[in-house]
Design a protein around this motif. Structure first.
Motif, PDB file in Angstrom:
ATOM      1  N   HIS A  59       7.400  -0.936  -5.617  1.00 27.52           N
ATOM      2  CA  HIS A  59       6.395  -2.165  -5.077  1.00 27.52           C
ATOM      3  C   HIS A  59       6.125  -1.734  -3.717  1.00 27.52           C
ATOM      4  CE1 HIS A  59      10.323  -3.806  -3.790  1.00 27.52           C
ATOM      5  NE2 HIS A  59       9.863  -4.320  -2.748  1.00 27.52           N
ATOM      6  N   LEU A  60       4.970  -2.277  -3.140  1.00 28.53           N
ATOM      7  CA  LEU A  60       4.809  -1.994  -1.834  1.00 28.53           C
ATOM      8  C   LEU A  60       5.229  -3.056  -0.821  1.00 28.53           C
ATOM      9  CD1 LEU A  60       3.002   0.213  -0.102  1.00 28.53           C
ATOM     10  CD2 LEU A  60       1.111  -1.232  -0.391  1.00 28.53           C
ATOM     11  N   ASP A  61       5.916  -2.818   0.171  1.00 26.90           N
ATOM     12  CA  ASP A  61       6.478  -3.805   0.956  1.00 26.90           C
ATOM     13  C   ASP A  61       6.688  -3.203   2.489  1.00 26.90           C
ATOM     14  OD1 ASP A  61       7.785  -6.056   1.785  1.00 26.90           O
ATOM     15  OD2 ASP A  61       9.743  -5.691   0.946  1.00 26.90           O
ATOM     16  N   ASP A  62       6.610  -4.429   3.455  1.00 30.50           N
ATOM     17  CA  ASP A  62       6.576  -4.099   4.827  1.00 30.50           C
ATOM     18  C   ASP A  62       8.022  -3.759   5.199  1.00 30.50           C
ATOM     19  OD1 ASP A  62       3.920  -4.520   4.982  1.00 30.50           O
ATOM     20  OD2 ASP A  62       4.359  -6.694   5.366  1.00 30.50           O
ATOM     21  N   VAL A  63       8.051  -2.647   6.287  1.00 30.28           N
ATOM     22  CA  VAL A  63       9.399  -2.359   6.571  1.00 30.28           C
ATOM     23  C   VAL A  63       9.501  -2.275   8.128  1.00 30.28           C
ATOM     24  CG1 VAL A  63      10.141  -0.910   4.628  1.00 30.28           C
ATOM     25  CG2 VAL A  63       8.866   0.169   6.511  1.00 30.28           C
ATOM     26  N   GLY A 111       5.508  -1.380   9.297  1.00 30.24           N
ATOM     27  CA  GLY A 111       4.631  -0.552   8.479  1.00 30.24           C
ATOM     28  C   GLY A 111       4.826  -0.688   7.178  1.00 30.24           C
ATOM     29  N   GLY A 112       4.100  -0.152   6.418  1.00 27.29           N
ATOM     30  CA  GLY A 112       3.946  -0.171   5.221  1.00 27.29           C
ATOM     31  C   GLY A 112       4.733   0.873   4.273  1.00 27.29           C
ATOM     32  N   ALA A 113       5.409   0.492   3.330  1.00 28.51           N
ATOM     33  CA  ALA A 113       6.207   1.756   2.549  1.00 28.51           C
ATOM     34  C   ALA A 113       6.350   1.256   0.980  1.00 28.51           C
ATOM     35  CB  ALA A 113       7.668   1.657   2.949  1.00 28.51           C
ATOM     36  N   VAL A 114       6.577   2.357   0.303  1.00 27.11           N
ATOM     37  CA  VAL A 114       6.777   1.881  -1.298  1.00 27.11           C
ATOM     38  C   VAL A 114       8.395   2.190  -1.581  1.00 27.11           C
ATOM     39  CG1 VAL A 114       6.561   2.915  -3.446  1.00 27.11           C
ATOM     40  CG2 VAL A 114       4.732   3.360  -1.872  1.00 27.11           C
ATOM     41  N   VAL A 115       8.668   1.045  -1.843  1.00 26.80           N
ATOM     42  CA  VAL A 115      10.064   0.763  -2.578  1.00 26.80           C
ATOM     43  C   VAL A 115      10.341   1.205  -3.717  1.00 26.80           C
ATOM     44  CG1 VAL A 115      11.984  -0.854  -2.345  1.00 26.80           C
ATOM     45  CG2 VAL A 115      10.347  -1.121  -0.562  1.00 26.80           C
ATOM     46  N   LEU A 116      11.184   2.246  -4.145  1.00 29.47           N
ATOM     47  CA  LEU A 116      11.384   2.671  -5.356  1.00 29.47           C
ATOM     48  C   LEU A 116      12.978   2.487  -5.574  1.00 29.47           C
ATOM     49  CD1 LEU A 116      11.112   4.249  -7.751  1.00 29.47           C
ATOM     50  CD2 LEU A 116      11.614   6.133  -6.730  1.00 29.47           C
TER      51      LEU A 116
END
Length: 205
Positions: A175-179, A195-200
């Motif tokens: 999912h895409l989340d803010d970090v 910033g945005g990041a893809v959480v795998l």
């Protein structure tokens, strides 16, 4: 009277020249196909970069791995320290560098679905159980009979049978989340960049 030159319609090869542009158009990909192929190829290249991180965690006996994929236009990680995660759950940071690895690309649900599916296909393999540790299964004893020459047949020995391969269940969440990253200014003040990041997340049970 001299022969007149043939008309354009009856000139040799005219029909072939008329049909060439149409034949080329029929072999072209549609815009939708081009987008799908390009997206799939790019996700495949990204998965190839992620697999070594997942394998290194698996070699360490860790069943759960969390990777943060930072798009190329999100440079917060270059300036500060990741916050919001405990030391035991600290994820692996992967900074993407490609021109196509922008937050716009990874905001597409299709790209996230491709990432999940390709990672799952790459790591959810069948793990056979070694036959060395399998129990000794004796064969059914045969009735003792004396042969024609008076010798008795040898005793039947047990054999080790390997159990069927076991499918290792793998759960993958993308999912895409803010970090958030904490930085220190030149005046000694702390500030938080987001910033945005893809959480795998990969978990093997």
């Amino acid at each position: 009277m001299a022969d007149l030159p043939p008309s354009y319609e009856s000139a040799p090869g005219w029909e072939n020249r008329e049909q060439k542009p149409e034949s080329k158009l029929t072999h072209r990909f549609s815009i939708r196909e081009e987008v799908g192929i390009s997206r799939s190829q790019h996700v495949t290249a990204v998965v190839a970069k992620l697999l070594p991180h997942i394998k290194n965690r698996a070699r360490g006996g860790l069943s759960k791995s969390t990777l943060l994929l930072l798009p190329s236009d999100q440079d917060s990680s270059r300036k500060g320290e990741l916050v919001g995660y405990s030391g035991e759950e600290l994820p692996v940071l992967v900074q993407l560098e490609g021109e196509q690895d922008t937050i716009e690309f990874w905001s597409q649900p299709e790209a996230l679905d491709l990432l999940r599916g390709q990672v799952l296909a790459a790591i959810s393999d069948t793990l056979p159980t070694p036959p060395v540790n399998s129990p000794l299964v004796p064969k059914e004893p045969l009735p003792r009979k004396t042969s024609f020459f008076g010798r008795k047949p040898g005793k039947s020995s047990g054999t080790r049978t390997a159990p069927p391969p076991v499918k290792a269940p793998v759960a993958i969440e993308v999912h895409l989340d803010d970090v958030f990253f904490r930085t220190e200014t030149e005046y000694g003040l702390y500030q938080t960049l987001s910033g945005g990041a893809v959480v795998l997340t990969v978990e093997v049970s």
